[in-house]
Write a protein that holds these residues in place. Structure first.
Motif, PDB file in Angstrom:
ATOM      1  N   THR A  46       1.177  -1.157  -0.372  1.00  0.00           N
ATOM      2  CA  THR A  46       0.033   0.266   0.020  1.00  0.00           C
ATOM      3  C   THR A  46       0.774   1.577   0.315  1.00  0.00           C
ATOM      4  N   GLU A  47       2.363   1.053   0.862  1.00  0.00           N
ATOM      5  CA  GLU A  47       2.593   2.593   0.955  1.00  0.00           C
ATOM      6  C   GLU A  47       3.601   2.767  -0.532  1.00  0.00           C
ATOM      7  N   LEU A  48       3.725   2.501  -1.655  1.00  0.00           N
ATOM      8  CA  LEU A  48       3.728   2.332  -3.178  1.00  0.00           C
ATOM      9  C   LEU A  48       3.153   3.282  -3.378  1.00  0.00           C
ATOM     10  N   PHE A  49       1.768   3.322  -3.330  1.00  0.00           N
ATOM     11  CA  PHE A  49       0.863   4.295  -4.052  1.00  0.00           C
ATOM     12  C   PHE A  49       0.742   5.515  -2.504  1.00  0.00           C
ATOM     13  N   HIS A  50       0.768   4.786  -1.615  1.00  0.00           N
ATOM     14  CA  HIS A  50       0.403   6.596  -0.776  1.00  0.00           C
ATOM     15  C   HIS A  50       2.445   7.172  -1.164  1.00  0.00           C
ATOM     16  N   ARG A  51       3.122   7.124  -1.138  1.00  0.00           N
ATOM     17  CA  ARG A  51       3.739   7.722  -1.226  1.00  0.00           C
ATOM     18  C   ARG A  51       4.405   8.378  -3.193  1.00  0.00           C
ATOM     19  N   GLY A  52       3.504   7.799  -3.285  1.00  0.00           N
ATOM     20  CA  GLY A  52       3.751   7.783  -5.038  1.00  0.00           C
ATOM     21  C   GLY A  52       2.587   8.493  -5.847  1.00  0.00           C
ATOM     22  N   VAL A  53       1.449   7.881  -5.370  1.00  0.00           N
ATOM     23  CA  VAL A  53       0.402   8.039  -6.205  1.00  0.00           C
ATOM     24  C   VAL A  53      -0.041  10.346  -5.175  1.00  0.00           C
ATOM     25  N   GLY A  54       0.191   9.901  -3.411  1.00  0.00           N
ATOM     26  CA  GLY A  54      -0.098  10.663  -3.002  1.00  0.00           C
ATOM     27  C   GLY A  54      -1.470  11.115  -1.823  1.00  0.00           C
ATOM     28  N   GLU A  55      -1.048  11.025  -0.456  1.00  0.00           N
ATOM     29  CA  GLU A  55      -1.959  10.841   0.197  1.00  0.00           C
ATOM     30  C   GLU A  55      -3.248  11.988  -0.287  1.00  0.00           C
ATOM     31  N   THR A  56      -2.720  13.592  -0.573  1.00  0.00           N
ATOM     32  CA  THR A  56      -4.094  13.882  -0.880  1.00  0.00           C
ATOM     33  C   THR A  56      -4.983  13.679  -2.103  1.00  0.00           C
ATOM     34  N   THR A  57      -5.026  12.972  -3.145  1.00  0.00           N
ATOM     35  CA  THR A  57      -4.955  12.061  -3.713  1.00  0.00           C
ATOM     36  C   THR A  57      -6.767  11.355  -3.305  1.00  0.00           C
ATOM     37  N   ASP A  58      -7.668  11.491  -4.851  1.00  0.00           N
ATOM     38  CA  ASP A  58      -9.008  10.809  -4.410  1.00  0.00           C
ATOM     39  C   ASP A  58      -9.014   9.917  -4.931  1.00  0.00           C
ATOM     40  N   VAL A  59      -7.795   8.987  -5.304  1.00  0.00           N
ATOM     41  CA  VAL A  59      -7.235   7.632  -5.572  1.00  0.00           C
ATOM     42  C   VAL A  59      -6.962   7.396  -4.439  1.00  0.00           C
ATOM     43  N   VAL A  60      -6.160   7.582  -3.582  1.00  0.00           N
ATOM     44  CA  VAL A  60      -5.185   7.311  -2.200  1.00  0.00           C
ATOM     45  C   VAL A  60      -6.269   7.407  -1.349  1.00  0.00           C
ATOM     46  N   GLN A  61      -6.722   8.673  -1.081  1.00  0.00           N
ATOM     47  CA  GLN A  61      -7.782   8.769  -0.005  1.00  0.00           C
ATOM     48  C   GLN A  61      -9.870   8.090  -0.019  1.00  0.00           C
ATOM     49  N   LYS A  62      -9.795   8.185  -0.941  1.00  0.00           N
ATOM     50  CA  LYS A  62     -11.301   7.466  -0.815  1.00  0.00           C
ATOM     51  C   LYS A  62     -11.475   5.718  -2.139  1.00  0.00           C
ATOM     52  N   GLU A  63     -10.495   5.843  -2.987  1.00  0.00           N
ATOM     53  CA  GLU A  63     -11.026   4.543  -4.089  1.00  0.00           C
ATOM     54  C   GLU A  63     -10.042   3.497  -4.824  1.00  0.00           C
ATOM     55  N   MET A  64      -8.935   3.104  -3.278  1.00  0.00           N
ATOM     56  CA  MET A  64      -8.053   2.029  -3.234  1.00  0.00           C
ATOM     57  C   MET A  64      -9.099   1.018  -2.231  1.00  0.00           C
ATOM     58  N   ALA A  70      -2.569 -12.782   5.628  1.00  0.00           N
ATOM     59  CA  ALA A  70      -2.306 -13.308   6.521  1.00  0.00           C
ATOM     60  C   ALA A  70      -0.972 -12.424   7.902  1.00  0.00           C
ATOM     61  N   GLY A  71       0.376 -11.508   6.910  1.00  0.00           N
ATOM     62  CA  GLY A  71       1.349 -11.481   8.062  1.00  0.00           C
ATOM     63  C   GLY A  71       0.995 -10.148   8.096  1.00  0.00           C
ATOM     64  N   ASP A  72      -0.567  -9.504   8.005  1.00  0.00           N
ATOM     65  CA  ASP A  72      -0.927  -8.408   8.080  1.00  0.00           C
ATOM     66  C   ASP A  72       0.346  -7.361   7.516  1.00  0.00           C
ATOM     67  N   ARG A  73       0.039  -7.830   6.568  1.00  0.00           N
ATOM     68  CA  ARG A  73       0.596  -6.593   5.804  1.00  0.00           C
ATOM     69  C   ARG A  73       0.052  -5.706   5.210  1.00  0.00           C
ATOM     70  N   SER A  74       0.014  -4.340   4.935  1.00  0.00           N
ATOM     71  CA  SER A  74      -1.442  -3.967   3.954  1.00  0.00           C
ATOM     72  C   SER A  74      -0.582  -4.139   2.581  1.00  0.00           C
ATOM     73  N   LEU A  75      -1.762  -4.474   1.560  1.00  0.00           N
ATOM     74  CA  LEU A  75      -1.393  -4.706   0.211  1.00  0.00           C
ATOM     75  C   LEU A  75      -2.348  -3.676  -0.006  1.00  0.00           C
ATOM     76  N   THR A  76      -2.491  -3.982  -1.631  1.00  0.00           N
ATOM     77  CA  THR A  76      -3.321  -2.879  -2.492  1.00  0.00           C
ATOM     78  C   THR A  76      -3.181  -3.226  -4.034  1.00  0.00           C
ATOM     79  N   LEU A  77      -4.693  -3.290  -4.641  1.00  0.00           N
ATOM     80  CA  LEU A  77      -5.136  -3.567  -5.172  1.00  0.00           C
ATOM     81  C   LEU A  77      -4.438  -2.568  -6.035  1.00  0.00           C
ATOM     82  N   ARG A  78      -3.633  -2.635  -7.626  1.00  0.00           N
ATOM     83  CA  ARG A  78      -2.929  -1.205  -8.368  1.00  0.00           C
ATOM     84  C   ARG A  78      -3.756  -0.390  -8.575  1.00  0.00           C
ATOM     85  N   PRO A  79      -4.018   1.099  -8.055  1.00  0.00           N
ATOM     86  CA  PRO A  79      -5.244   1.853  -8.756  1.00  0.00           C
ATOM     87  C   PRO A  79      -4.709   2.637  -9.986  1.00  0.00           C
ATOM     88  N   GLU A  80      -3.332   2.170 -10.109  1.00  0.00           N
ATOM     89  CA  GLU A  80      -2.833   2.585 -11.295  1.00  0.00           C
ATOM     90  C   GLU A  80      -1.231   1.944 -11.201  1.00  0.00           C
TER      91      GLU A  80
END
Ligand code: HAM
Length: 417
Positions: A46-64, A70-80
């Motif tokens: 998930t961090e890739l998109f937070h840092r890459g796409v930007g914390e204040t974008t709609d994509v990161v704030q609302k759309e991911m 199982a290892g409690d790692r945060s993952l995100t389906l690629r939004p871009e």
């Protein structure tokens, strides 16, 4: 009945053929431009998109679509695809290859947006990313690549809108001017704009609220705050586009919805798409690589939505050929279905598109199916044909008949196709 999740859809039949044709055209086009394919995982940390796409974008704030494994790692389906492409470039040391490295992908992306025509929760995009060139020629070549795709597909009425949002220094200056303007208009803006004025004022220009749009018409023009370097860069990009005969409109309201852009930004707008009018968009992003922990690597790229391309094609009735008809349809009486199976399989192994009946239909119904399939030829295997290993081939359009030894069929059909 369990249905496909909202904002997703299945692709089959003629639609699948359209996708495949389109993908083929894109792959060939990229070969011509010397761009090589990149395939990245469907999900990333998930961090890739937070840092890459930007914390204040709609994509990161609302759309991911974000989840923990199982290892409690945060993952995100690629939004871009841009941040994953940068991650892959760094991870595989592509910086040591001759630069620029030119990559493209056709992948599915995931955004929890409100579905409507041209806007889905799973969609496909064709993206191109050029890494390692600061030169305006790279911006122009990328833009030309997208433009060439529209020409190849016969999509007309596309408008290229282009802008420069400057580098970090120009942006600092512009943000100050913009904040001042927004401050003077705060009570006329929506709550989201008010919040963004503090965190990321450029985003305010992207607001879709009619009231805000009216106010922002009078906002300061970003092009007038560009420093000499950014101004020169933009001028050269436009010069290259002119030299390539690509028409454009300079539009200082194009700021894009993702945070990584610097200097050139652009969108391909189609009048056939309704409210989701952007066929594609992109720009330069010279600092994204550093943002995700790498060295400074200049880059430029675009994303073009595959579904939106298909909508534009359909609107212009330029849709690619639907189901490709078989060359030959092989009918058989019930006692000779094994023979028909063997013959069909042999023809297919020789590269001929052949169909036979796999539904247990009567011979009459099989011939109806042959007609519907659009096959160029048909033939029927009866007991006599099987015993003599010969059959009468009928050309469907003309009714012309040719009797031949079946061993010669492959050769005959290959010559005809
Ligand atoms: P984007 O403008 O967010 O840019 O998306 C690129 C294109 O993907 C859009 O112009 C549109 O055609 C399509 N698209 C976006 N969201 C949806 C959706 N929900 N449903 C259907 N189609 C959609 C990017 O993603 C950047 N990564 C582009 C880029 C590449 N910039 C530099 N390099």
């Amino acid at each position: 009945m369990i249905q496909a999740p909202k904002g997703t859809f299945d692709i089959f039949g003629n639609k699948a053929v359209s996708y495949r044709n389109l993908e083929g055209i894109i792959h060939d086009l990229c070969v011509r431009f010397g761009v090589t394919e990149l395939r990245t995982p469907t999900f990333e940390y998930t961090e890739l998109f937070h840092r890459g796409v930007g914390e204040t974008t709609d994509v990161v704030q609302k759309e991911m679509y974000t989840f923990s494994d199982a290892g409690d790692r945060s993952l995100t389906l690629r939004p871009e695809g841009t941040a994953p492409a940068c991650r892959a470039y760094l991870e595989h040391g592509m910086g040591s290859l001759p630069q620029p490295v030119k990559l493209y992908y056709i992948s599915s992306f995931y955004r929890a947006e409100k579905p409507q025509k041209g806007r889905y929760r799973q969609f496909q995009s064709f993206g191109t990313e050029y890494f390692g060139s600061t030169d305006p020629a790279a911006d122009a070549e990328i833009i030309a690549l997208g433009w060439e795709l529209f020409r190849l597909l016969g999509i007309t009425g596309v408008e290229l809108r282009i802008n420069s949002i400057g580098d970090r220094e120009c942006r600092l200056k512009y943000n100050t001017e913009l904040r001042e303007f927004i401050g003077s208009q705060l009570d006329r803006l929506c709550p989201v704009c008010k919040e963004r004025a503090a965190t990321n004022p450029l985003r305010v220009l992207d607001c879709k609220e009619e009231g805000c749009k009216r106010v922002l018409n009078d906002a300061p023009d970003i092009l007038s705050t560009l420093g000499p370097d950014c101004k020169a860069h933009f001028g050269k990009v436009l010069g290259f586009l002119k030299a390539m005969g690509i028409p454009y409109t300079v539009d200082s309201r194009i700021v894009r919805g993702l945070d990584y852009y610097t200097k050139t930004v652009f969108e391909y707008i189609s009048s056939d798409l309704g409210s989701q009018s952007a066929l594609g968009g992109g720009g330069r992003y010279d600092h994204l690589m550093e943002t995700i922990g790498g060295p400074s690597v200049p880059a430029v790229g675009f994303g073009i939505g595959i579904e939106r391309l298909l909508i534009a094609l359909e609107a212009q009735q330029a849709e690619q050929a639907a189901q490709i008809p078989p060359v030959v349809f092989i009918g058989a009486i019930p006692s000779q279905t094994n023979f028909a199976a063997g013959l069909t399989h042999k023809l297919r192994q020789s590269g001929i598109s052949a169909q036979w009946d796999i539904s247990g239909r009567s011979l009459k119904a099989q011939m109806k199916a042959a007609d519907k399939s659009g096959a160029r030829y048909s033939l029927v295997i009866g007991d006599d044909e099987a015993a003599s290993n010969s059959a009468t081939l009928k050309e469907m359009a003309t009714g012309e008949q040719t009797t031949m030894i079946l061993d010669k069929l492959t050769e005959f059909l290959t010559r005809k196709v």
